[in-house]
Design a protein around this motif. Structure first.
Motif, PDB file in Angstrom:
ATOM      1  N   HIS A  28      -7.438  -1.140   6.163  1.00 45.39           N
ATOM      2  CA  HIS A  28      -6.195  -0.301   6.795  1.00 45.39           C
ATOM      3  C   HIS A  28      -6.168   0.878   5.737  1.00 45.39           C
ATOM      4  N   ASP A  75       5.979   4.753   5.088  1.00 42.45           N
ATOM      5  CA  ASP A  75       6.992   3.727   5.689  1.00 42.45           C
ATOM      6  C   ASP A  75       7.043   2.440   4.910  1.00 42.45           C
ATOM      7  N   HIS A  76       6.303   2.343   3.805  1.00 45.29           N
ATOM      8  CA  HIS A  76       6.420   1.012   2.813  1.00 45.29           C
ATOM      9  C   HIS A  76       6.923   1.486   1.691  1.00 45.29           C
ATOM     10  N   HIS A 133       1.297   3.703   2.270  1.00 40.88           N
ATOM     11  CA  HIS A 133       1.734   4.422   3.208  1.00 40.88           C
ATOM     12  C   HIS A 133       3.293   4.689   3.102  1.00 40.88           C
ATOM     13  N   HIS A 136       0.741  -1.166  -0.004  1.00 46.78           N
ATOM     14  CA  HIS A 136       0.032   0.216   0.089  1.00 46.78           C
ATOM     15  C   HIS A 136       0.977   1.148  -0.178  1.00 46.78           C
ATOM     16  N   ASP A 186       0.157  -4.183   6.261  1.00 47.31           N
ATOM     17  CA  ASP A 186      -0.464  -3.584   7.343  1.00 47.31           C
ATOM     18  C   ASP A 186      -1.841  -4.193   7.530  1.00 47.31           C
TER      19      ASP A 186
HETATM   20 ZN    ZN Z   1       0.152   1.199   6.606  1.00 49.05          ZN
END
Ligand code: ZN
Length: 235
Positions: A104, A57-58, A55, A53, A123
């Motif tokens: 999420h 941090d990914h 986000h 996804h 996540d």
């Molecule tokens: Zn996430």
């Protein structure tokens, strides 16, 4: 919110000279370099990179990782235009089946690695703790449906979960069952708090999430907002 950091998964068939990377992680040069090194040490190079996804941090490291490796990144940034539910990613001598698992976030994907009876969940399900339903992009109804899909997969060959944060989960079925029970329990607590007169997100937070450490309250607020929206739609 990242626990002990984001997991970057390197997937390759035994003896393959190509590697598939899932979630290069944040834009952290030393981390990206070390992923490249691990792959090179196995006599391989990264040919394909995919994201669970958007986000940061990914995904934030994906553009730099593409530069470092010359790999194709599917998808990058926002949206999953070229990966959809039911598509199959073939790279590095392996096949990954794409399963849409929104909740999420709206764009969350999971990947089934049949060869290892494993499920990469990003996540959607974590190796430790529970997931935030990141309202308003994340939605509880979608999340509950996604957990049901994952539960079905655990009854159809998936044994292990390789999550986006936290350790490998050896008993996928038990964890997904726990997530479903936890969600139902929280929702019931929120329903009860509202019946007892709790007002808004913070009112519910004080009554239902009093046991949760303060540093995760911002995350809890998102999940509460998702639950309030879910309940409001069903009144
Ligand atoms: Zn996430």
């Amino acid at each position: 919110m990242t626990l002990d950091g984001t997991n970057t998964w390197i997937v390759m068939a035994p003896g393959s000279t190509a590697a598939l990377v899932i979630d290069p992680g944040p834009d952290d040069e030393s981390h990206l370099q070390s992923v490249c090194r691990v792959v090179a040490d196995r006599g391989a190079r990264v040919t394909t990179t995919i994201l669970t996804h958007a986000h940061l941090d990914h995904s934030a490291g994906a553009p730099r990782f593409a530069e470092l490796t010359g790999s194709v990144v599917r998808p990058i940034g926002r949206g999953h235009a070229d990966l959809a539910d039911g598509s199959v990613v073939r790279a590095a001598g392996v096949e990954l089946r794409v399963v849409a698992t929104p909740g999420h976030t709206a764009d969350s994907l999971s990947f089934v690695l049949d060869a290892d009876h494993a499920l990469l969940t990003g996540d959607t399900v974590l190796g430790r703790g529970t997931t935030v339903v990141a309202h308003p992009d994340g939605e509880l109804a979608a999340y509950l449906d996604s957990l049901e899909r994952l539960q079905a997969l655990t009854g159809a060959g998936v044994a292990t979960i390789l999550p986006g944060h936290g350790p490998v989960v050896p008993d996928a079925s038990a964890l997904v069952a726990y997530y479903r029970a936890h969600r139902a329990e929280r929702l019931e607590q929120v329903r009860q708090a509202l019946a007892d007169g709790a007002d808004g997100v913070d009112g519910v937070l004080e009554r239902v999430y009093a046991d949760v450490p303060r540093d995760v309250w911002p995350a809890a607020r998102l999940s509460i907002a998702a639950q309030l929206a879910y309940l409001a739609e069903r009144q």
